[in-house]
Design a protein around this motif. Sequence first.
Motif, short mmCIF file in Angstrom:
data_model
loop_
_atom_site.label_atom_id
_atom_site.label_comp_id
_atom_site.label_asym_id
_atom_site.label_seq_id
_atom_site.Cartn_x
_atom_site.Cartn_y
_atom_site.Cartn_z
N SER A 40 0.82 -1.17 0.26
CA SER A 40 0.02 0.07 -0.09
C SER A 40 0.96 1.36 0.03
CB SER A 40 -0.90 -0.16 1.24
OG SER A 40 -1.58 -1.03 1.18
N LEU A 41 0.43 2.30 -0.91
CA LEU A 41 1.24 3.41 -0.71
C LEU A 41 0.48 4.34 0.29
CD1 LEU A 41 1.08 4.25 -4.81
CD2 LEU A 41 2.84 3.35 -3.33
N ALA A 42 1.61 5.30 0.70
CA ALA A 42 1.29 6.39 1.62
C ALA A 42 0.09 7.11 1.01
CB ALA A 42 2.32 7.13 1.86
N ARG A 43 -0.76 7.68 2.14
CA ARG A 43 -1.83 8.37 1.64
C ARG A 43 -1.68 9.60 0.64
NH1 ARG A 43 -6.86 8.96 3.66
NH2 ARG A 43 -8.48 10.14 2.34
N PRO A 44 -0.58 10.24 0.96
CA PRO A 44 -0.49 11.36 -0.26
C PRO A 44 -0.25 10.87 -1.35
CG PRO A 44 0.83 11.80 1.85
CD PRO A 44 0.28 10.55 1.85
N LEU A 45 0.48 9.91 -1.56
CA LEU A 45 0.56 9.19 -2.91
C LEU A 45 -0.59 8.65 -3.54
CD1 LEU A 45 4.27 7.47 -2.52
CD2 LEU A 45 3.57 8.83 -4.40
N GLU A 46 -1.32 7.90 -2.69
CA GLU A 46 -2.58 7.50 -3.27
C GLU A 46 -3.50 8.65 -3.51
OE1 GLU A 46 -4.36 5.19 -0.20
OE2 GLU A 46 -3.28 3.53 -0.54
N ASP A 47 -3.40 10.01 -2.91
CA ASP A 47 -4.31 10.80 -3.00
C ASP A 47 -3.91 11.45 -4.50
OD1 ASP A 47 -5.79 10.47 -0.90
OD2 ASP A 47 -4.83 12.00 0.26
N ALA A 48 -2.51 11.68 -4.76
CA ALA A 48 -2.03 12.28 -5.90
C ALA A 48 -2.40 11.43 -7.06
CB ALA A 48 -0.68 12.42 -5.84
N LEU A 49 -2.20 10.11 -7.14
CA LEU A 49 -2.25 9.20 -8.01
C LEU A 49 -4.05 9.41 -8.50
CD1 LEU A 49 -0.11 6.17 -7.31
CD2 LEU A 49 -0.05 7.73 -9.49
N ALA A 50 -4.82 9.46 -7.53
CA ALA A 50 -6.34 9.38 -7.74
C ALA A 50 -6.94 10.80 -8.24
CB ALA A 50 -7.16 9.13 -6.49
N ALA A 51 -6.19 12.07 -7.93
CA ALA A 51 -6.73 13.25 -8.07
C ALA A 51 -6.67 13.64 -9.68
CB ALA A 51 -6.08 14.17 -7.25
N PRO A 52 -7.72 14.22 -10.08
CA PRO A 52 -7.59 14.63 -11.52
C PRO A 52 -6.55 15.83 -11.62
CG PRO A 52 -9.38 15.60 -10.48
CD PRO A 52 -8.74 14.90 -9.59
N PRO A 53 -6.21 16.05 -12.78
CA PRO A 53 -5.10 17.28 -12.95
C PRO A 53 -6.04 18.43 -12.94
CG PRO A 53 -5.62 15.91 -15.03
CD PRO A 53 -6.14 15.20 -13.90
N PRO A 54 -5.37 19.45 -12.60
CA PRO A 54 -3.90 19.53 -12.27
C PRO A 54 -3.52 19.40 -10.69
CG PRO A 54 -4.84 21.78 -11.86
CD PRO A 54 -5.96 20.80 -12.42
N ILE A 55 -4.52 18.72 -9.91
CA ILE A 55 -4.40 18.82 -8.39
C ILE A 55 -3.27 17.67 -8.10
CG2 ILE A 55 -5.45 18.01 -6.17
CD1 ILE A 55 -8.26 18.98 -7.52
N GLY A 56 -3.55 16.43 -8.86
CA GLY A 56 -2.56 15.37 -8.52
C GLY A 56 -1.26 15.50 -9.26
N LEU A 57 -0.88 16.82 -9.96
CA LEU A 57 0.29 16.88 -10.58
C LEU A 57 1.09 18.22 -10.09
CD1 LEU A 57 -0.84 16.52 -14.31
CD2 LEU A 57 -0.11 14.81 -12.80
N ARG A 58 0.28 18.90 -8.96
CA ARG A 58 0.99 20.04 -8.18
C ARG A 58 0.73 19.41 -6.66
NH1 ARG A 58 2.62 24.02 -11.60
NH2 ARG A 58 1.65 24.52 -13.52
N MET A 59 0.96 18.42 -6.48
CA MET A 59 0.65 18.03 -5.07
C MET A 59 1.79 18.66 -4.23
SD MET A 59 -1.61 16.15 -3.21
CE MET A 59 -2.66 15.22 -4.08
N PRO A 60 1.63 19.29 -3.12
CA PRO A 60 2.64 19.89 -2.25
C PRO A 60 3.17 18.72 -1.43
CG PRO A 60 0.65 20.50 -1.40
CD PRO A 60 0.31 19.73 -2.58
N LEU A 61 4.54 18.49 -1.29
CA LEU A 61 5.35 17.42 -0.60
C LEU A 61 5.37 17.99 0.82
CD1 LEU A 61 6.73 14.91 -0.07
CD2 LEU A 61 8.70 16.08 -0.73
N ALA A 62 4.54 17.42 1.83
CA ALA A 62 4.50 17.95 3.34
C ALA A 62 5.82 17.79 3.98
CB ALA A 62 3.43 17.26 4.01
N ALA A 63 6.10 18.82 4.61
CA ALA A 63 7.34 18.46 5.54
C ALA A 63 7.10 17.63 6.54
CB ALA A 63 7.54 19.95 6.21
N GLY A 64 8.20 16.79 6.88
CA GLY A 64 8.09 15.79 7.65
C GLY A 64 7.42 14.48 6.98
#
Length: 247
Positions: A215-239
Amino acid sequence: MRTARLGRAVGQGPTAVCGAVLLLPGGEEVSARRPSAVWAAASVRAFGRAVGRSGRGEGLVTHVVHYRYRGWNGGEAHPAADATWAADEVVRRYGDVPVCLVGVGMGGRAALRAAGHEAVNSVVAVAPWLPEEDAAATPEPVRQLAGRRVLIVHGTNDERADPELSFRLAARAKKANRDVCRFEVHSDGHGLHQHRDEVLALTADFVRGALFGHSLARPLEDALAAPPPIGLRMPLAAGFGRSLRGS
């Protein structure tokens, strides 16, 4: 005749290989010089260590690809050809195992280009160096990314490799392949030094999921599932890495 080669396996190689990561270093736009093996290994060593730890016990082997030439060299696209050779070499050595290409800078472009190899199931392009877009030129190809999981990571302050170009490539690739995501590392530059731990953790989690079905971490799952441009400009959270270790 110069030949590309694989470096020694990073860390302790597994008894039985079940998956492989090929590390593709950066380079220059034009150069006929042979890259230094020490320099090549140093430029991707941190990624090798990160994915090695993540794949420990899974049968993961990791190799640095040593190019024939330091430069991309126009239509010759030497690093991409060397990445394709390296995937062939993995099949020859280890058999039918899935391969992930992890490239940095120019190596990111090589990883994206060589993704069409039948053994490759995933690609990570970190701060990929891409050519300036020209209406008269042929666009950077994306058809070879179909059926592959693709992660692109880029700093928003990168002055060496334009992050907007990687966004546009990701947007074109996403139209034919939903398994494409892109993370933006805000205020970081080409080397992604400010958030290196987060980038390494994101890469390791993605590779583990792509090669071994975890299973992927939630941010990766969300980015893959999100439509563009959301999943293509996903911010990488600190920590990001710390949150995984604490889960």
